[in-house]
Design an enzyme around this catalytic site. Structure first.
Site, PDB file in Angstrom:
ATOM      1  N   ASP A  67       0.883  -1.172   0.000  1.00  0.00           N
ATOM      2  CA  ASP A  67       0.000   0.000   0.000  1.00  0.00           C
ATOM      3  C   ASP A  67       0.920   1.221   0.000  1.00  0.00           C
ATOM      4  O   ASP A  67       1.433   1.616   1.045  1.00  0.00           O
ATOM      5  CB  ASP A  67      -0.879  -0.042   1.261  1.00  0.00           C
ATOM      6  CG  ASP A  67      -1.875   1.101   1.299  1.00  0.00           C
ATOM      7  OD1 ASP A  67      -2.141   1.699   0.240  1.00  0.00           O
ATOM      8  OD2 ASP A  67      -2.372   1.403   2.394  1.00  0.00           O
ATOM      9  N   GLU A  77      -1.455  -1.213  -4.587  1.00  0.00           N
ATOM     10  CA  GLU A  77      -2.712  -0.477  -4.702  1.00  0.00           C
ATOM     11  C   GLU A  77      -2.608   0.544  -5.823  1.00  0.00           C
ATOM     12  O   GLU A  77      -1.631   1.292  -5.924  1.00  0.00           O
ATOM     13  CB  GLU A  77      -3.058   0.229  -3.379  1.00  0.00           C
ATOM     14  CG  GLU A  77      -4.428   0.887  -3.449  1.00  0.00           C
ATOM     15  CD  GLU A  77      -4.931   1.324  -2.090  1.00  0.00           C
ATOM     16  OE1 GLU A  77      -5.032   0.469  -1.190  1.00  0.00           O
ATOM     17  OE2 GLU A  77      -5.222   2.518  -1.927  1.00  0.00           O
ATOM     18  N   ASP A  79      -2.661   0.814   7.246  1.00  0.00           N
ATOM     19  CA  ASP A  79      -1.843   0.600   6.049  1.00  0.00           C
ATOM     20  C   ASP A  79      -1.307  -0.831   5.992  1.00  0.00           C
ATOM     21  O   ASP A  79      -1.181  -1.412   4.921  1.00  0.00           O
ATOM     22  CB  ASP A  79      -0.666   1.577   6.016  1.00  0.00           C
ATOM     23  CG  ASP A  79      -1.115   2.998   6.289  1.00  0.00           C
ATOM     24  OD1 ASP A  79      -1.267   3.758   5.334  1.00  0.00           O
ATOM     25  OD2 ASP A  79      -1.334   3.316   7.466  1.00  0.00           O
TER      26      ASP A  79
END
Lengths: 175, 175
Positions: free
Chosen positions: B7, B68, B141
């Site tokens: 991420d 992501e 996260d």
């Protein structure tokens, strides 16, 4: 002082190397464009850009790197690729401990032409004159990379002169 | 199949490694967050992120990387750093020839919770259950990175099964 200017992009990344300093004429060392295939995977394109840009850095051993600062404006899709591409010269500079500066397009235009809203033709024309080239650098991305490097020498020089003036003044105060 | 989920971010980059395959339980291998100092130069932060992420890849030897997909939305300033940060896992995967996939936040949420609009608490809760963890991964996260890896195993698995089905059918047609 040798500056590598990079106009980041995945489709066309302009690269220009300029030698120069305050009070001496600027000299073109090398200029070009790194292209990666539009149909390739974005990660493959980034890696291909990195491989070629690393060769530029190794070959020309710049003292500083100047990169165009990317803004999110109209083309949001394109801006992601450009932002990712700008990570490549940032990493190249940081890995070697080279000073890196990000200049906005209007800073570059103002430095090179005196007008922050100059168009591409004016920038190319001034770059050609400043570097005393017989032929204008093409495409525009290549001229932009040289303009970035020129901007960096001149702005860097101005900052250095300011720093020197401040240092001299401080030294004077202490005396 | 071992998947590294990332991420991306400069302030906090979530990293999660998951082992799994279709029809077998998923297993947590490692999870964490890479942080870089907000006051540091952006190029220094990118390089620090790269240095740490490379250690994750070397240590855990993933078969695939899932990142992501970054969208330009409200926070334009932050999005530039995030886009540049996403270049780091993309380069890490491309350098090693590892398959890389970009999943959108809603794809990840839908894969893990069944709802593309699930909130962070729901994602964390499902990640904790899917990986049969005693403690929920923190911060968000880190949980997001695991959710990315889980999403990738399941989506990749579905694609593989489809590819197998197509291959079987083609083989059948030829007979």
């Amino acid at each position: 002082m040798r500056v590598l200017g990079v106009d980041p992009g995945l489709t066309r990344c302009g690269v220009g190397v300029v030698d120069g300093g305050i009070g001496q004429p600027l000299r073109l060392v090398a200029v070009g464009v790194i292209r990666t295939p539009v149909d390739d995977d974005p990660a493959q394109r980034l890696f291909a850009l990195q491989t070629e840009l690393e060769q530029w850095v190794e070959r020309h051993q710049p003292d500083a790197v100047a990169v165009e600062r990317v803004f999110a404006k109209a083309n949001i899709k394109g801006i992601m690729g450009t932002a990712q591409a700008s990570a490549v010269p940032m990493l190249a500079a940081a890995r070697r401990g080279l000073p890196l500066a990000m200049h906005t397009p209007s800073e570059v235009k103002a430095a090179v032409t005196g007008n922050g809203r100059a168009d591409k033709a004016q920038v190319t024309s001034m770059v050609t004159r400043i570097l005393r080239l017989d032929v204008a650098p093409k495409p525009a991305d290549a001229a932009d990379a040289l303009a970035l490097a020129i901007c960096h020498v001149w702005r860097g020089g101005a900052q250095d002169r300011l720093a020197q003036a401040v240092a001299r003044q401080r030294a004077g105060v202490r005396r």
